[in-house]
Structures are given as structure tokens and as C-alpha cells.
Write a protein that holds these residues in place. Structure first.
Motif, PDB file in Angstrom:
ATOM      1  N   UNK A 108       0.936  -0.754   0.092  1.00  0.00           N
ATOM      2  CA  UNK A 108       0.199   0.260  -0.049  1.00  0.00           C
ATOM      3  C   UNK A 108       0.774   1.099   0.418  1.00  0.00           C
ATOM      4  N   UNK A 109       2.069   0.878   0.878  1.00  0.00           N
ATOM      5  CA  UNK A 109       3.186   1.972   0.368  1.00  0.00           C
ATOM      6  C   UNK A 109       3.043   2.510  -1.170  1.00  0.00           C
ATOM      7  N   UNK A 110       3.651   1.159  -1.889  1.00  0.00           N
ATOM      8  CA  UNK A 110       4.115   1.310  -2.965  1.00  0.00           C
ATOM      9  C   UNK A 110       2.958   2.192  -3.960  1.00  0.00           C
ATOM     10  N   UNK A 111       1.811   1.905  -3.094  1.00  0.00           N
ATOM     11  CA  UNK A 111       0.424   2.112  -4.479  1.00  0.00           C
ATOM     12  C   UNK A 111       0.586   4.341  -4.492  1.00  0.00           C
ATOM     13  N   UNK A 112       0.860   4.292  -3.202  1.00  0.00           N
ATOM     14  CA  UNK A 112       0.703   5.352  -2.421  1.00  0.00           C
ATOM     15  C   UNK A 112       1.522   6.179  -3.816  1.00  0.00           C
ATOM     16  N   UNK A 130      -7.025   6.310  -2.847  1.00  0.00           N
ATOM     17  CA  UNK A 130      -8.224   6.412  -1.121  1.00  0.00           C
ATOM     18  C   UNK A 130      -8.399   5.106  -1.083  1.00  0.00           C
ATOM     19  N   UNK A 131      -8.775   4.001  -1.983  1.00  0.00           N
ATOM     20  CA  UNK A 131      -8.997   2.763  -1.210  1.00  0.00           C
ATOM     21  C   UNK A 131      -7.955   2.858  -0.310  1.00  0.00           C
ATOM     22  N   UNK A 132      -6.457   2.314  -0.835  1.00  0.00           N
ATOM     23  CA  UNK A 132      -5.227   1.899  -0.084  1.00  0.00           C
ATOM     24  C   UNK A 132      -4.507   2.667   0.720  1.00  0.00           C
ATOM     25  N   UNK A 133      -5.117   4.134   1.273  1.00  0.00           N
ATOM     26  CA  UNK A 133      -5.076   4.454   2.334  1.00  0.00           C
ATOM     27  C   UNK A 133      -5.661   4.589   3.407  1.00  0.00           C
ATOM     28  N   UNK A 134      -7.198   4.387   3.368  1.00  0.00           N
ATOM     29  CA  UNK A 134      -7.977   3.035   4.110  1.00  0.00           C
ATOM     30  C   UNK A 134      -7.231   2.011   4.629  1.00  0.00           C
ATOM     31  N   UNK A 135      -7.123   1.181   3.762  1.00  0.00           N
ATOM     32  CA  UNK A 135      -5.642   0.224   4.118  1.00  0.00           C
ATOM     33  C   UNK A 135      -4.767   0.325   5.287  1.00  0.00           C
ATOM     34  N   UNK A 171       8.606   8.471   4.882  1.00  0.00           N
ATOM     35  CA  UNK A 171       7.524   8.843   4.102  1.00  0.00           C
ATOM     36  C   UNK A 171       6.429   9.685   4.880  1.00  0.00           C
ATOM     37  N   UNK A 172       5.863  11.047   5.009  1.00  0.00           N
ATOM     38  CA  UNK A 172       5.334  11.699   5.511  1.00  0.00           C
ATOM     39  C   UNK A 172       3.649  11.479   4.042  1.00  0.00           C
ATOM     40  N   UNK A 173       4.088  11.047   2.636  1.00  0.00           N
ATOM     41  CA  UNK A 173       2.888  10.721   2.321  1.00  0.00           C
ATOM     42  C   UNK A 173       2.359   9.451   2.507  1.00  0.00           C
ATOM     43  N   UNK A 174       2.642   9.266   3.065  1.00  0.00           N
ATOM     44  CA  UNK A 174       1.891   7.463   3.458  1.00  0.00           C
ATOM     45  C   UNK A 174       0.831   8.165   4.326  1.00  0.00           C
TER      46      UNK A 174
END
Ligand code: GSH
Length: 220
Positions: A108-112, A130-135, A171-174
Motif C-alpha cells: 500500500x505504500x508503493x500504491x501511494x 484513497x482505497x489503499x489509504x483506508x487499508x 515518508x509523510x505522504x504515506x
């Protein structure tokens, strides 16, 4: 001659394996390579079939996958104290966290960063992120609870999974809204890992290489 060569691109997963190498005090060389290129370094391609960093060339041949590289190196240098050894009651959880970070956090980090691996349509990319961020929220809740006693996963001494974790949470963006502070134990763990002199040295090398590439590409 160095015992190990680590194939690294700056500010990538290579940092976790690099930090473990640096902590062990082993003799190693860094080979800075480029990813996302049609002409990869042939030695890197031989060590890492998908041209993903990190990869290691060591005394027993090559190893790829961050967790494998970090654990392999840490086990070859037990005096560094980065491993919970077989026979210790905490061994199962030590392996659990290494695998969790690679197989549950990392995708999920890679997806971001790279939703384009899956969809070229920007709207679909946004939905996927967005879906990945929920996970990711669930994963960060789990890790924050595991760090309740802290500061590290196994108390007051860092072990391999601490490096693999902090060199992702850097990495803050995750994080949801780009903010780690909703996860205070994760923030404390990241700070404790990143304050270590070995990790500071590694981060400085990655910043320097990153800046060098930026200067090169902007013609400076
Ligand atoms: N599961 C691999 C993932 C490595 C990975 O995806 N590295 C990224 C940089 S952070 C990369 O090299 N990407 C290049 C690509 O996907 O082609 C590991 O932990 O080593």
C-alpha cells in the motif's frame, strides 16, 4: 575490498537495508543505480530480476528483497544485536514484523507513490490511492499498538524490523493527511531510529545522491 555491495537508488527501500548494513559495522560499498530505466546497470539486473532496489552482492552471492537483505546481513553480524535469534521466545514475533512490513505495509505504500502501475486514468488512480489509504490506516493502527511499550518493537533496543519500519514511515505522504502525529508511537519509533548515528549517516548519503541527481537533471 568490501564484503558487500549494496545496489541503491536514493530515498527508496534501499535505505532500510543500507541502515542495517551501516549498523553492523561491516565493510560495504554502495553502487548507486537508476531504477525506471530501459538500460539498467547489468550487474544490478543480474542481482535483482525486476530491477527493484535494494539488492545485495555479498560473500554468498546475490540477495534481493529489503527484508531478506537486512535479515541476511544482520544474521551474519550477530554482535550488532539486531536479530532476535531462534530459541528466543520473541523470535516468532520478530519474523512476523519483518514479513508484515514487506507484505502488508509495503504494497500500500508503493500504491501511494505509483498508482500508475495499475491504472493510467488519473481518476482511477485517485480512487485506488484513497482505497489503499483506508487499508494503510488499519496497518498504522496495528503498528502503533505494537509500539505501545516502545520506543522500539522489542523495547529499548532496535532490531531489524525497526529499521524496515522507520525507513518507510520517514515518508509523510504515506500517512492520512500526510501526518504521522495521529500515530504517536510510530512517530516516537521513527524519531528514535532516525536519531541513531548510523541512520543519520545513511540518510545523509541518500540526500546527497538525491541532490546530485536533481542538480544533474536540471543542468546545474
Ligand atoms: N519488495 C521489494 C520492493 C522494492 C521496490 O519496489 N523498490 C522500488 C524503489 S522504493 C523500486 O526499485 N522500484 C522500481 C520498479 O518498480 O521498477 C523490496 O522490499 O525490496
Amino acid at each position: 575490498m568490501a564484503d558487500y555491495t549494496l545496489f541503491c537508488a536514493p530515498d527508496t527501500y534501499a535505505m532500510g537495508a543500507h541502515a542495517v548494513l551501516e549498523e553492523t559495522g561491516a565493510e560495504y560499498a554502495i553502487r548507486w543505480i537508476r531504477i525506471f530505466t530501459d538500460t539498467p546497470d547489468p550487474d544490478f539486473l543480474a542481482a535483482s530480476p525486476h530491477c527493484r532496489t535494494p539488492a545485495l552482492d555479498g560473500p554468498d552471492g546475490t540477495v534481493f528483497e529489503t527484508g531478506a537483505v537486512a535479515l541476511y546481513v544482520a544474521e551474519r553480524h550477530p554482535q550488532a544485536g539486531l536479530v532476535i535469534p531462534p530459541g528466543d521466545a520473541r523470535r516468532g514475533r520478530f519474523l512476523q514484523w519483518i514479513h508484515y512490513l514487506a507484505s502488508t505495509l509495503q504494497p500500500d505504500v508503493i500504491l501511494q507513490y505509483h498508482p500508475e502501475f495499475y491504472f493510467s486514468d488519473p481518476a482511477l488512480q485517485d480512487r485506488l490511492k484513497a482505497a489503499s489509504m483506508i487499508r494503510l490506516r488499519g496497518v498504522f493502527d496495528t503498528l502503533d499498538s505494537a509500539l505501545a511499550d516502545g520506543p522500539f518493537l522489542f523495547g529499548d533496543r532496535p532490531t531489524v524490523p525497526d529499521y524496515l519500519l522507520a525507513l518507510q514511515t520517514i515518508w509523510d505522504v504515506i500517512f492520512p493527511e500526510g501526518d504521522i502525529t495521529a500515530y504517536p508511537n510510530l512517530a516516537r519509533q521513527r524519531e528514535a531510529v532516525c536519531a541513531r548515528p548510523a541512520v543519520q549517516r545513511v540518510l545523509a548519503q541518500h540526500r546527497e545522491e538525491y541532490a546530485r541527481r536533481n542538480a544533474q537533471s536540471s543542468g546545474k
